[in-house]
Design an enzyme around this catalytic site. Sequence first.
Site, PDB file in Angstrom:
ATOM      1  N   CYS A 171       0.839  -1.278   0.065  1.00  0.00           N
ATOM      2  CA  CYS A 171      -0.080   0.059  -0.139  1.00  0.00           C
ATOM      3  C   CYS A 171       1.042   1.163   0.053  1.00  0.00           C
ATOM      4  CB  CYS A 171      -0.840   0.047   1.233  1.00  0.00           C
ATOM      5  SG  CYS A 171      -1.730  -1.446   1.490  1.00  0.00           S
ATOM      6  N   SER A 178      10.871 -12.710  -4.721  1.00  0.00           N
ATOM      7  CA  SER A 178      12.078 -12.330  -5.272  1.00  0.00           C
ATOM      8  C   SER A 178      13.215 -12.553  -4.258  1.00  0.00           C
ATOM      9  CB  SER A 178      12.010 -10.615  -5.566  1.00  0.00           C
ATOM     10  OG  SER A 178      13.389 -10.299  -6.331  1.00  0.00           O
ATOM     11  N   ASP A 212      -4.145  -8.685   8.511  1.00  0.00           N
ATOM     12  CA  ASP A 212      -2.761  -8.393   9.506  1.00  0.00           C
ATOM     13  C   ASP A 212      -2.863  -6.982  10.224  1.00  0.00           C
ATOM     14  OD1 ASP A 212      -2.481  -7.234   7.079  1.00  0.00           O
ATOM     15  OD2 ASP A 212      -0.576  -8.101   6.817  1.00  0.00           O
ATOM     16  N   ASN A 253       1.559  -0.132   5.485  1.00  0.00           N
ATOM     17  CA  ASN A 253       2.032  -0.578   4.207  1.00  0.00           C
ATOM     18  C   ASN A 253       3.038  -1.979   4.462  1.00  0.00           C
ATOM     19  OD1 ASN A 253       3.190  -0.996   1.640  1.00  0.00           O
ATOM     20  ND2 ASN A 253       4.736   0.783   2.153  1.00  0.00           N
TER      21      ASN A 253
END
Length: 594
Positions: A2, A360, A100, A76
């Site tokens: 976010c 990643s 969460d 975020n």
Amino acid sequence: MCGIVGWVTNNKQVDKVVFSEMLSTLNHRGPDDGDVFYSNENKIAFGHRRLSFLDLSEAGRQPFHSSDGSITITFNGEIYNYLELKEQLNEQYPFQTNTDTEVIAAAYLFWGISFIDHLKGMFAIGLHDRKLNKLFLIRDRFGIKPLYYLNTETDFVFASELKAIIQSGISKKEMDVTSFIDYFVYRYIPSPKTIWSDIKKVPPAHYVSFCLATFQTERIEYWTLKSSDLTLKTTDIIKQTNHLLIESVKEHTRSDVAIGAFLSGGYDSSALVAQLKENGESPETFSIGFKNWSNSEDQFATIVSEHLSVQNTAIIADESDLSLLSLMPTVYDEPIADISIIPTFMVSQLARTKVKAVLSGEGADEIFAGYTWQKEFYELSYPTTFLGRLKKIARPQMDTISFYAKAMAMGCFDQVELRKMLHPSLHQFIPADENWFYRKHFKKDLSPLKAIQYLDMKCFMGELVLTKVDRASMANSLEVRVPFLDHTLFESVFALNEQAYFSRKQTKKLLYEHIKHKLPALILQRKKQGFVGPDAYYMKLEFYRKQFAKSNLVAHNIVNREYIDDLLKEQYSWKLWKLLVMENWFTNWVVNTH
């Protein structure tokens, strides 16, 4: 993933129109939803843009208020152990959602600010405690997620990106000349500094406590990576590492939407995709290659994807893609001269056409000692050849900082070079020690290898690599999750004697043990290669000549014209890349916005 923004004022009220404009600058970080909260007197505003993964309903909307109304959160990131924490806190808090974010509120109410110690994940959190009359800005241990703030006598503003703070109109928008100089030394601007004189970064593994009554801030480090020298059975070490990796991948794929993966064909990304397959997933994978380059990563990614029977989509970059450099100032907000800023942006753009999130491999080289300069420094510290021993006798006290600065430089800007480049009026801003940030994070009590690893974690990964990945991906509304950056994995490996995870013969030997039966021999035997392109891609002098034909850095008496002209006479210089990135940033953010 976010975008977050907040504004506290003791002067009049928050301007709702301006605040809405600030939040809009972060739409790319959260295109799914957005909302704002204003306090009764409009002295406090929290904003949130949402890229939704958990509890896709409106219950997952932020800013979020705790059940008792005492806590407001804009957040975020992802808390990967939120289910375990929720179970632990179930009797303490009346949960109403499956997010969460609510777990963060419950954990804070139960543990206070020390709740951070219980979190596993990547996060940038703005948390207002009405009872304490304090605002906390909290950034994750490694700096995966960004967080910036501005504090004046009348206003306190924070946001995920600098552009949101600049949009407030509160910043003086004065370039910090010392930060300008730092950029040429490091390729980035080190925390807590930013390119702007009055805006700061929350450094990784820190939180900022802001008192609404006094407008005073305190910056506190809440986590440091501890080292030990444990010697355990090799089988036990391998078992423990494998367990932590497997669990981390499972936690990082908790989502109500599909998770894909970047795939380069190297150890790190291949290990993650192999683990996903082992977990019963069949992820979409994404790669980037370079035209007419024998080492192009897409060919190795194809080998891995075919071996694991997963779908791979690749994009091939060529010289025309250098035109994307003009977009980078608005993508990154600050100048950052990593050479893969464009390829990372391109592969993120590609991935977003099919998924909202990818795994990643960042962090694997740092903890498993996979970088070439780490190995080189180890060899210099513990030579095995006669010539090597003679060199060590001649220079018994090797300067770690000088070695590291040279390894990181990609065009070294020492004091002499800085004086050549800068207009004489700016020489007074050149620091006495241009390598101050490396020195700040140098742990002299660590072994040579661990000292370099620690510098990589704090100075290379935390400031350059993760910044590049976050901005390039979020500019395309793509979330990147990094399973190797599980702090329990880092703590487990860093507690070992370095011989347990480092080998002169086998790169990243603990990771190799994890993948040796999962991947083809060609991949296992592949030489280490960073996320780079061919030098020819970046070294077209005619391209630089056109870009520097009219230099705003020269026109504003910052850089000497003769210096640029001399660089353009050389056949090969990474200094040109650094200069061009800064030229683009300066033109976009200083010249064109005045």
